[in-house]
Enzyme design. Structure first.
Site, PDB file in Angstrom:
ATOM      1  N   THR A   1    -105.726  56.758 -17.340  1.00  0.00           N
ATOM      2  CA  THR A   1    -104.870  56.890 -16.154  1.00  0.00           C
ATOM      3  C   THR A   1    -103.893  55.720 -16.084  1.00  0.00           C
ATOM      4  O   THR A   1    -102.795  55.831 -15.550  1.00  0.00           O
ATOM      5  CB  THR A   1    -105.743  56.936 -14.878  1.00  0.00           C
TER       6      THR A   1
ATOM      7  N   LYS B   1    -111.322  51.742 -27.277  1.00  0.00           N
ATOM      8  CA  LYS B   1    -109.962  51.519 -26.737  1.00  0.00           C
ATOM      9  C   LYS B   1    -109.168  50.592 -27.666  1.00  0.00           C
ATOM     10  O   LYS B   1    -107.970  50.451 -27.541  1.00  0.00           O
ATOM     11  CB  LYS B   1    -110.083  50.950 -25.327  1.00  0.00           C
TER      12      LYS B   1
ATOM     13  N   HIS C   1    -116.179  63.084 -17.751  1.00  0.00           N
ATOM     14  CA  HIS C   1    -115.166  62.046 -17.994  1.00  0.00           C
ATOM     15  C   HIS C   1    -115.326  61.354 -19.333  1.00  0.00           C
ATOM     16  O   HIS C   1    -114.631  60.372 -19.621  1.00  0.00           O
ATOM     17  CB  HIS C   1    -115.232  60.983 -16.901  1.00  0.00           C
TER      18      HIS C   1
ATOM     19  N   LYS D   1     -99.711  55.343 -15.087  1.00  0.00           N
ATOM     20  CA  LYS D   1     -99.144  54.361 -14.168  1.00  0.00           C
ATOM     21  C   LYS D   1     -97.993  53.608 -14.848  1.00  0.00           C
ATOM     22  O   LYS D   1     -96.949  53.369 -14.251  1.00  0.00           O
ATOM     23  CB  LYS D   1    -100.244  53.394 -13.696  1.00  0.00           C
TER      24      LYS D   1
ATOM     25  N   LYS E   1    -107.150  47.428 -19.468  1.00  0.00           N
ATOM     26  CA  LYS E   1    -108.182  48.462 -19.297  1.00  0.00           C
ATOM     27  C   LYS E   1    -109.523  47.824 -19.634  1.00  0.00           C
ATOM     28  O   LYS E   1    -109.576  46.714 -20.131  1.00  0.00           O
ATOM     29  CB  LYS E   1    -107.918  49.673 -20.232  1.00  0.00           C
ATOM     30  N   ARG E   2    -110.621  48.511 -19.362  1.00  0.00           N
ATOM     31  CA  ARG E   2    -111.926  47.958 -19.712  1.00  0.00           C
ATOM     32  C   ARG E   2    -111.931  47.686 -21.209  1.00  0.00           C
ATOM     33  O   ARG E   2    -111.291  48.387 -21.993  1.00  0.00           O
ATOM     34  CB  ARG E   2    -113.032  48.951 -19.343  1.00  0.00           C
TER      35      ARG E   2
HETATM   36  C1  LIG Z   1    -123.786  55.327 -17.081  1.00  0.00           C
HETATM   37  C2  LIG Z   1    -122.720  54.371 -17.181  1.00  0.00           C
HETATM   38  C3  LIG Z   1    -121.356  54.996 -17.078  1.00  0.00           C
HETATM   39  C4  LIG Z   1    -120.509  54.574 -16.063  1.00  0.00           C
HETATM   40  C5  LIG Z   1    -119.236  55.117 -15.980  1.00  0.00           C
HETATM   41  C6  LIG Z   1    -118.868  56.083 -16.896  1.00  0.00           C
HETATM   42  C7  LIG Z   1    -117.510  56.653 -16.716  1.00  0.00           C
HETATM   43  C8  LIG Z   1    -117.484  58.074 -17.060  1.00  0.00           C
HETATM   44  C9  LIG Z   1    -116.584  55.942 -17.537  1.00  0.00           C
HETATM   45  C10 LIG Z   1    -115.157  56.212 -17.149  1.00  0.00           C
HETATM   46  O1  LIG Z   1    -114.661  55.583 -16.276  1.00  0.00           O
HETATM   47  N1  LIG Z   1    -114.537  57.147 -17.874  1.00  0.00           N
HETATM   48  C11 LIG Z   1    -113.099  57.223 -17.761  1.00  0.00           C
HETATM   49  O2  LIG Z   1    -112.773  58.169 -16.739  1.00  0.00           O
HETATM   50  C12 LIG Z   1    -111.365  58.213 -16.539  1.00  0.00           C
HETATM   51  C13 LIG Z   1    -111.092  59.137 -15.358  1.00  0.00           C
HETATM   52  O3  LIG Z   1    -111.285  60.447 -15.719  1.00  0.00           O
HETATM   53  C14 LIG Z   1    -110.614  58.661 -17.802  1.00  0.00           C
HETATM   54  O4  LIG Z   1    -109.249  58.612 -17.566  1.00  0.00           O
HETATM   55  C15 LIG Z   1    -110.989  57.761 -18.975  1.00  0.00           C
HETATM   56  O5  LIG Z   1    -110.445  58.270 -20.155  1.00  0.00           O
HETATM   57  C16 LIG Z   1    -112.497  57.666 -19.113  1.00  0.00           C
HETATM   58  O6  LIG Z   1    -112.872  56.718 -20.089  1.00  0.00           O
HETATM   59  C17 LIG Z   1    -119.689  56.519 -17.904  1.00  0.00           C
HETATM   60  C18 LIG Z   1    -120.970  55.961 -17.996  1.00  0.00           C
END
Ligand SMILES: CCc1ccc([C@H](C)CC(=O)N[C@@H]2O[C@H](CO)[C@@H](O)[C@H](O)[C@H]2O)cc1
Length: 812
Positions: free
Chosen positions: A652, A550, A353, A656, A544-545
């Site tokens: 995502t 971003k 992701h 939406k 978004k975060r």
């Molecule tokens: C280790 C900490 C950590 C926690 C969460 C993440 C996730 C991968 C972050 C995340 O939410 N990524 C997002 O995933 C979405 C679903 O696929 C994508 O639409 C977003 O572009 C992506 O940033 C990475 C590292």
């Protein structure tokens, strides 16, 4: 399911489950009684679904995710059961408003953002498509923090979502597993005299299942979300107590429960914290032990594991599962290494992701050896065999082998979890076409060259149930009245709306729906922030975060640019705009927190300046989550998807917004590329450098300040921030942000500024013609059917998991 029956059931639950006479019952009590009433109706489907699984020889999709951002359950379950009207009538007769009871539900915030919400959308689609599925995750006692904005700053409040219980889960004390940690390994001879290795752990915790029903839309399928909670093996140590060591007596209890105490609020920066590894191993071990128990319960041989379970790794967070399944198969079930490995690779699929290097998880070897000594040995063995095969079959040079290795030997030795996931999975996918391409060209290039057949793309999707039918009932009603309600489960049917984009009457109705959604959001924002927004203005939204890639700070530079233009000429004909922001920053993310402060600081000046506040307003919606997202997505005119090209894996929220008729201003990044392809380039506001151009610019040496020298509006905006104009003269508060931008600007905010502003001016021009804007809005919705999570899940089921639909019959 009739109103009278529902009314009776609510009254019964008030009496028998809650123990309150209606006269004394609070809104929370009525909500609980209603939730239990609805859950009863889910449970019938639930039991039948489990029965079907036990009776038939079926394959199940198992989604392993450290995060499930489910959002509130009640409204979604009423929609999927199709009993909203009956319930609304039943509670009305009891003197309650359904909307009041809906507001009583605590949102289960068991996720950070995109990854967690995607898992939730996928669970809804799996059930709606009648595919048997299990979602496996962690039952955090405290989810993502609640965000309050105080004096413009983010403040994190502990999320006590379980304070008044959770009617949607059922505790399953009979489903518990032991999970070991620490200790050492030793050789021993088994009863057959064969030399084997056993793990002698020095600590264990118990994992207990809490199940939540996942009801599909208007089907009988009701799948299970199984979340694990850690508890002490011995919740009370009498020995210690009797010797007066009162703390020691509950020590184990406290330590064990800590494992599932809280969600790590970071999304992207990797944290490498010990407790995080404990959490990951804990839920993965419980989940795999549970699958093996289900296999045994069906009397199936271990060898049939991959035929019965398709296990998807939601990023690297559960990737320890590759080593854990090997341990269970080799050490406990005594399969040969080779057989066990074949089963493992056939079982797992891995979804990546993120491309951000700092988000790719790696664990220091010493920590791994201390907590999981047996798994370290297994990973060594996996690596040795992998690298041997690489050398043999691909004659790779040492450099290459080093790059592929599961162990990063540069400096402190670390385990590369993405490499473990790739080696242990038969399928590896990205989450948007561009992202999957970049994966093959960059972070996973060596694996792609090794196993091109394993790599595939699965563009993300979102559920049209929660994010259209539930969040936007007025638009749903208009669409259904126009093309029927097939679109809710077959979003490709939205295409039938296209001809109506040329129908002025229909456009008018479309605009009225948007207007009323904007009024609803304006009321919510006024209540939350005291900021008044005019629904006739353009609602320009970025939620978004908060993260530098971003580029929320690029958005606020546009706001300041318009502010300066109006300050220079208050009579300037600017299309009135309301800039709406929302999003949480990881608590330790310094710059992201300053970006939130800057947005609120600019907002304070703009909103209180009579020269500009009749055409410009800024609002930061606190505590952006699934619940208020359902208010925001239907109310947007313009969706900001402005990440630096090559950084947003998919996004995502962009989907939406588009499905709810917002137009997008965005870069060629993530799924924006596919949204533009679907809706037509003429219905998408594109700007910015492409991924290739960003790489070239950074390779040739990027001097951000040159762009300031070359653009007076940018220079003026930066000068204003640095001068303390938005911070009561304090020139220190935003210095780190200004310095970061002027000196390094790693996400090319300055490089894209001019094109972004020009594109925003184009947006303002188009906005001036409401008929044309509405036509484009209708076409965006009509052509966004691809972005349903149903389409994505069909692809996973057909191309990776081989999981078929199983209609569930309800036996009377
Ligand atoms: C280790 C900490 C950590 C926690 C969460 C993440 C996730 C991968 C972050 C995340 O939410 N990524 C997002 O995933 C979405 C679903 O696929 C994508 O639409 C977003 O572009 C992506 O940033 C990475 C590292």
């Amino acid at each position: 399911m009739s109103a009278p029956e529902i009314k009776k059931s609510i009254l019964d639950h008030l009496t028998y489950s809650i123990g309150r006479p209606p006269s004394l019952a609070s809104k929370q009590d009525y909500y609980k009684a209603l939730a239990l009433t609805v859950r009863d109706r889910l449970q019938q489907h639930w039991v039948e679904t489990v029965q079907a699984y036990l009776e038939q020889d079926l394959k199940v999709a198992c989604y392993l995710s450290a995060e499930f951002l489910m959002g509130p359950h009640l409204g979604n379950n009423l929609l999927n059961l199709g009993i909203e009207n009956e319930v609304r009538q039943a509670v009305k007769e009891m003197g309650c408003e359904l909307d009041e009871l809906l507001a009583e539900e605590e949102e289960p915030g068991l996720g950070n953002g995109g990854l967690g919400r995607l898992a939730a959308c996928y669970m809804d689609s799996l059930a709606t498509l009648e595919r048997l599925a299990l979602g496996y995750g962690i039952r955090y006692e405290f989810g993502i923090f609640d965000q309050e904005i105080r004096d413009g700053w983010q403040c994190e409040i502990t999320d006590k979502w379980l304070r008044s219980g959770n009617p949607w889960e059922i505790a399953k004390p009979e489903i518990t597993y032991y999970v070991n940690f620490g200790g050492h390994t030793e050789y021993y001879r088994d009863e057959a005299g064969a030399e084997r290795i056993r793990w002698v752990p020095d600590r264990a915790v118990k994992g207990m299942a809490y199940d939540t029903p996942i009801q599909g839309y208007r089907v009988n399928t009701c799948n299970t979300l199984r979340l694990w909670s850690a508890e002490a093996c011995e919740s009370f140590d009498f020995q210690a107590f009797n010797t007066g060591d009162y703390y020691g007596a509950v020590d184990d209890k406290v330590i064990s429960e800590t494992i599932t105490k809280v969600l790590y609020p970071n999304d992207e920066p990797e944290i490498g914290k010990r407790l995080r590894l404990l959490q990951q191993y804990f839920f993965v071990s419980c989940s795999l032990q549970d699958m093996l128990r289900l296999l045994d319960a069906q009397g199936q041989p271990t060898q049939r594991f991959p035929e019965k379970f398709a296990v998807q790794l939601n990023d690297t967070h559960p990737s320890i599962g590759v080593a854990e399944l090997m341990r269970l198969l080799v050490d406990e079930r005594r399969l040969s290494w080779e057989d066990a490995w074949d089963i493992t690779v056939l079982t797992f699929g891995y979804t990546n992701h993120t491309l951000l290097p700092e988000a790719l998880e790696t664990w220091p070897l010493p920590l791994f050896r201390e907590l999981l000594p047996r798994h370290l040995e297994i990973i060594y063995e996996i690596n040795a065999r992998f690298l041997a095969s690489v050398r043999e079959t691909h004659h790779q040079d040492d450099e290459h082998v080093k790059r592929l290795s599961l162990i990063d030997e540069n400096g402190e030795k670390r385990i590369r979890m993405a490499h473990l996931a790739c080696v242990g999975s038969h399928a590896i996918n990205g989450v948007a076409a561009l992202h999957s391409e970049l994966l093959k060209r960059s972070v996973l290039k060596d694996f792609y060259e090794l196993w091109p057949e394993r790599f595939n793309n699965k563009t993300n999707g979102v559920t049209p149930r929660r994010f259209m039918a539930l969040a936007n009932p007025k638009l749903s009603e208009l669409i259904t009245r126009t093309i029927g309600d097939g679109w809710i489960t077959h979003t490709e049917e939205l295409r039938m709306l296209e001809p109506f984009s040329e129908d002025a009457a229909f456009r008018k109705e479309w605009r009225l729906v948007k207007q009323s959604n904007k009024q609803q959001l304006a009321d919510y924002i006024l209540k939350q922030t005291g900021i008044e927004l005019d629904p006739s203005w353009m609602f320009d939204v970025q939620v978004k975060r908060i993260h530098e890639y971003k580029r929320q700070h690029l958005n606020i530079l546009h706001v300041i640019t318009l502010y300066n233009r109006l300050k220079r000429d208050p009579k300037l004909a600017i299309a009135p705009r309301a800039f709406i922001f929302g999003g949480k920053a990881a608590p330790g993310y310094f710059i992201a927190k300053r970006i939130i402060k800057l947005i609120n600081a600019v907002g304070e000046v703009v909103n209180n300046d009579p020269d500009v506040n009749k055409k410009l307003r800024v609002a930061f919606v606190p505590n952006f989550n699934v619940q208020n997202g359902q208010l925001i997505y239907p109310a947007a005119d313009l969706s900001e998807q402005i990440s630096m090209a090559g950084k947003e894996a998919s996004g995502t929220g962009n989907m939406k917004f588009t499905l709810n008729g917002a137009l997008t201003i965005g870069t060629l990044d993530g799924a924006n590329v596919e949204i533009r392809d679907e809706v037509g380039e003429e219905n998408f506001f594109l700007f910015g450098l492409t991924t290739e151009e960003t790489l070239r610019l950074q390779q040739q040496g990027y001097r951000p300040y040159a762009y300031v020298e070359g653009n007076s509006e940018l220079a003026e905006a930066i000068r204003l921030i640095a001068s303390g104009h938005f911070s009561h003269g304090d020139t220190e508060v935003f210095r780190p942000l200004v310095d970061n931008l002027c000196q390094s600007d790693p996400f090319l905010v300055f490089a894209d500024y001019a094109d972004y502003i020009a594109c925003q001016d184009k947006v303002a021009g188009v906005w001036k013609d409401p008929e044309n804007w509405t036509r484009m809005s209708i076409l965006n919705t009509a052509r966004a059917g691809k972005f349903s999570s149903d389409r994505a899940i069909r692809e996973y089921c057909d191309e990776i998991w081989d999981v078929r639909p199983v209609p569930i019959m309800i036996k009377d």
